[in-house]
Write a protein that holds these residues in place. Structure first.
Motif, PDB file in Angstrom:
ATOM      1  N   MET A   1       0.840  -1.334   0.078  1.00  0.00           N
ATOM      2  CA  MET A   1       0.141   0.225   0.084  1.00  0.00           C
ATOM      3  C   MET A   1       0.953   1.275   0.027  1.00  0.00           C
ATOM      4  O   MET A   1       1.680   1.400   0.812  1.00  0.00           O
ATOM      5  N   PRO A   2       0.446   2.185  -1.046  1.00  0.00           N
ATOM      6  CA  PRO A   2       1.447   3.290  -1.054  1.00  0.00           C
ATOM      7  C   PRO A   2       1.064   4.259   0.262  1.00  0.00           C
ATOM      8  O   PRO A   2      -0.045   4.193   0.849  1.00  0.00           O
ATOM      9  N   PHE A   3       2.070   5.102   0.769  1.00  0.00           N
ATOM     10  CA  PHE A   3       1.718   5.952   1.994  1.00  0.00           C
ATOM     11  C   PHE A   3       1.518   7.315   1.459  1.00  0.00           C
ATOM     12  O   PHE A   3       1.603   7.812   0.370  1.00  0.00           O
ATOM     13  N   HIS A   4       0.341   7.715   2.154  1.00  0.00           N
ATOM     14  CA  HIS A   4      -0.306   9.020   1.837  1.00  0.00           C
ATOM     15  C   HIS A   4      -0.065  10.205   2.707  1.00  0.00           C
ATOM     16  O   HIS A   4       0.054   9.679   4.141  1.00  0.00           O
ATOM     17  N   SER A   5       0.398  11.265   2.684  1.00  0.00           N
ATOM     18  CA  SER A   5       0.462  12.258   3.334  1.00  0.00           C
ATOM     19  C   SER A   5       0.386  13.775   2.594  1.00  0.00           C
ATOM     20  O   SER A   5       0.148  14.001   1.594  1.00  0.00           O
ATOM     21  N   ARG A  43       3.350  30.778  12.468  1.00  0.00           N
ATOM     22  CA  ARG A  43       2.795  29.433  12.050  1.00  0.00           C
ATOM     23  C   ARG A  43       3.348  28.329  13.168  1.00  0.00           C
ATOM     24  O   ARG A  43       4.333  28.269  13.341  1.00  0.00           O
ATOM     25  N   VAL A  44       2.227  27.322  13.323  1.00  0.00           N
ATOM     26  CA  VAL A  44       2.722  26.231  14.272  1.00  0.00           C
ATOM     27  C   VAL A  44       2.354  24.818  13.633  1.00  0.00           C
ATOM     28  O   VAL A  44       1.199  24.706  13.076  1.00  0.00           O
ATOM     29  N   ILE A  45       3.271  24.151  13.644  1.00  0.00           N
ATOM     30  CA  ILE A  45       3.077  22.722  13.075  1.00  0.00           C
ATOM     31  C   ILE A  45       2.625  21.428  13.940  1.00  0.00           C
ATOM     32  O   ILE A  45       3.304  21.637  15.052  1.00  0.00           O
ATOM     33  N   GLY A  46       1.646  21.014  13.509  1.00  0.00           N
ATOM     34  CA  GLY A  46       1.392  19.866  14.237  1.00  0.00           C
ATOM     35  C   GLY A  46       1.127  18.551  13.454  1.00  0.00           C
ATOM     36  O   GLY A  46       0.426  18.545  12.457  1.00  0.00           O
ATOM     37  N   VAL A  47       1.645  17.423  13.824  1.00  0.00           N
ATOM     38  CA  VAL A  47       1.560  16.276  12.954  1.00  0.00           C
ATOM     39  C   VAL A  47       0.788  15.296  13.524  1.00  0.00           C
ATOM     40  O   VAL A  47       0.554  14.692  14.730  1.00  0.00           O
ATOM     41  N   MET A  48      -0.081  14.629  12.660  1.00  0.00           N
ATOM     42  CA  MET A  48      -0.899  13.583  12.773  1.00  0.00           C
ATOM     43  C   MET A  48      -0.439  12.345  12.176  1.00  0.00           C
ATOM     44  O   MET A  48      -0.254  12.311  11.056  1.00  0.00           O
ATOM     45  N   ASN A  49      -0.360  11.405  12.725  1.00  0.00           N
ATOM     46  CA  ASN A  49       0.220   9.846  12.377  1.00  0.00           C
ATOM     47  C   ASN A  49      -0.902   9.093  12.466  1.00  0.00           C
ATOM     48  O   ASN A  49      -1.578   8.630  13.352  1.00  0.00           O
ATOM     49  N   ARG A  50      -1.261   8.225  11.241  1.00  0.00           N
ATOM     50  CA  ARG A  50      -2.218   7.184  11.033  1.00  0.00           C
ATOM     51  C   ARG A  50      -1.469   5.991  10.506  1.00  0.00           C
ATOM     52  O   ARG A  50      -0.527   6.226   9.557  1.00  0.00           O
ATOM     53  N   PRO A  51      -1.931   4.878  10.436  1.00  0.00           N
ATOM     54  CA  PRO A  51      -1.416   3.870   9.826  1.00  0.00           C
ATOM     55  C   PRO A  51      -1.428   4.263   8.342  1.00  0.00           C
ATOM     56  O   PRO A  51      -2.375   4.482   7.660  1.00  0.00           O
ATOM     57  N   GLY A  52      -0.241   4.008   7.605  1.00  0.00           N
ATOM     58  CA  GLY A  52      -0.079   4.410   6.101  1.00  0.00           C
ATOM     59  C   GLY A  52      -0.109   5.926   5.822  1.00  0.00           C
ATOM     60  O   GLY A  52      -0.258   5.949   4.532  1.00  0.00           O
ATOM     61  N   ALA A  53      -0.319   6.756   7.077  1.00  0.00           N
ATOM     62  CA  ALA A  53      -0.561   8.186   6.590  1.00  0.00           C
ATOM     63  C   ALA A  53      -0.088   9.041   7.621  1.00  0.00           C
ATOM     64  O   ALA A  53       0.119   8.689   8.645  1.00  0.00           O
ATOM     65  N   GLN A  54       0.238  10.348   7.169  1.00  0.00           N
ATOM     66  CA  GLN A  54       0.600  11.292   7.851  1.00  0.00           C
ATOM     67  C   GLN A  54      -0.077  12.631   7.365  1.00  0.00           C
ATOM     68  O   GLN A  54       0.051  12.839   6.128  1.00  0.00           O
TER      69      GLN A  54
END
Ligand SMILES: Nc1nc2c(ncn2[C@@H]2O[C@H](COP(=O)(O)OP(=O)(O)OP(=O)(O)O)[C@@H](O)[C@H]2O)c(=O)[nH]1
Ligand SMILES: [Mg+2]
Length: 294
Positions: A1-5, A43-54
């Protein structure tokens, strides 16, 4: 499965709940929150990680008419946040949808990337008010309207599902254990400002800037010295408070949050300095990290 981000910018007028939403989506406190408008200044960055995606969320200052150089820098950071994004979240307060929100939402409706209108704070609206707000927004060419509460989490799953579905194939931009790109020291300065915003009133909190002077490990203790800039001598006495009570409370609350953030024991010492017009002074803005280039 390709990664999506991809990158998703969060924009809207001051105080609508953008930073609260960022913290909820990120699962960590990366952006400060307060009941006063113009809390977020860059600007403030916040990262959300999910299986196979960011998804990399970009929180921005509330859109307002700048009156100082700092205000102009805030406006510039909104424009910069909109470059190279994969999706846009326009946030408005469902309990208080104004003509200004409506005209701003309309002005971003032409953007090419997927864009979503968020009606936030639904925990404090009646169904009738919410329906009226949805009705007003329906005529814009946004891809979807999401009624949400960044406070209770209501409606967030549907939003997250939709956002993940529009993220293109791409790399993991940030390591999974890196929820933000802000250095710890900057987060600590922001926490001091957050507590100041909560304890101070009227124009005093808007004139506050925080400079970290010392950030040192001494044995099992982290020693932090910080200066709070303010714009008038009368503001300095308000910040200090009767017998030093206000500054003590600001310091104690900030220290507790810093300890949660860093997992370290912290000794925090706060100083107050009067710096008239610092929000229009390039050197001061640079010292406080708002002005990055000449
Ligand atoms: N009841 C309720 N309050 C909310 C919700 N989201 C945010 N708030 C409150 O709204 C106020 C503003 O929240 P922020 O997240 O700082 O708003 P912002 O849009 O980032 O504001 P600026 O940085 O000034 O542009 C705070 O007091 C939050 O606790 C919500 O869903 N429901
Ligand atoms: Mg904010």
């Amino acid at each position: 499965m390709p990664f999506h981000s991809g990158f998703t910018a969060i924009i809207g007028r001051p105080n609508v709940g953008k930073s609260t939403l960022l913290n909820l989506l990120t699962g960590q406190k990366v952006s400060i929150v307060s009941p006063k408008p113009q809390t977020t200044r860059s600007r403030v960055i916040g990262v959300m990680n999910r299986p196979g995606a960011q998804i990399v969320f970009v929180d921005t200052p509330g859109i307002h008419q700048p009156r100082t150089r700092l205000g102009e820098l805030m406006a510039e950071s909104i424009d910069n946040a909109l470059k190279d994004i994969d999706a846009l979240l326009f946030v408005a307060d469902a309990s208080h949808l104004t003509d200004k929100d409506v005209s701003l939402a309309e002005s971003y409706a032409q953007a090419r990337f997927p864009k979503f209108l968020l009606l936030n704070k639904i925990d404090q609206v009646t169904p009738e008010t919410l329906l009226q707000a949805i009705d007003r927004c329906k005529r814009f060419p946004y891809d979807d309207v999401f009624p949400v509460s960044a406070k209770t989490g209501e409606g967030i799953d549907a939003l997250e599902y939709k956002l993940l579905s529009v993220m293109p194939e791409g790399p993991m931009y940030y390591p999974e254990d890196m929820p933000t790109d802000q250095p710890e020291q900057l987060l600590c300065a922001e926490l001091i400002r957050e507590k100041a915003l909560r304890h101070l009133r009227d124009e005093v909190p808007h004139g506050i800037g925080v400079e970290i002077l010392r950030y040192e490990k001494q044995g099992g203790l982290r020693v932090i010295d910080a200066t709070m800039y303010c714009e008038k001598a009368s503001h300095k006495s308000i910040i200090i408070g009767k017998g030093g009570q206000t500054i003590r409370e600001i310091g104690s609350e900030a220290r507790q949050d810093m300890e949660k953030l860093t997992g370290e024991h912290i000794h925090l010492q706060l100083f107050v300095k009067v710096r008239p017009g610092w929000r229009d002074n390039a050197d001061d803005l640079k010292t406080l990290g708002y002005l990055v280039k000449d």
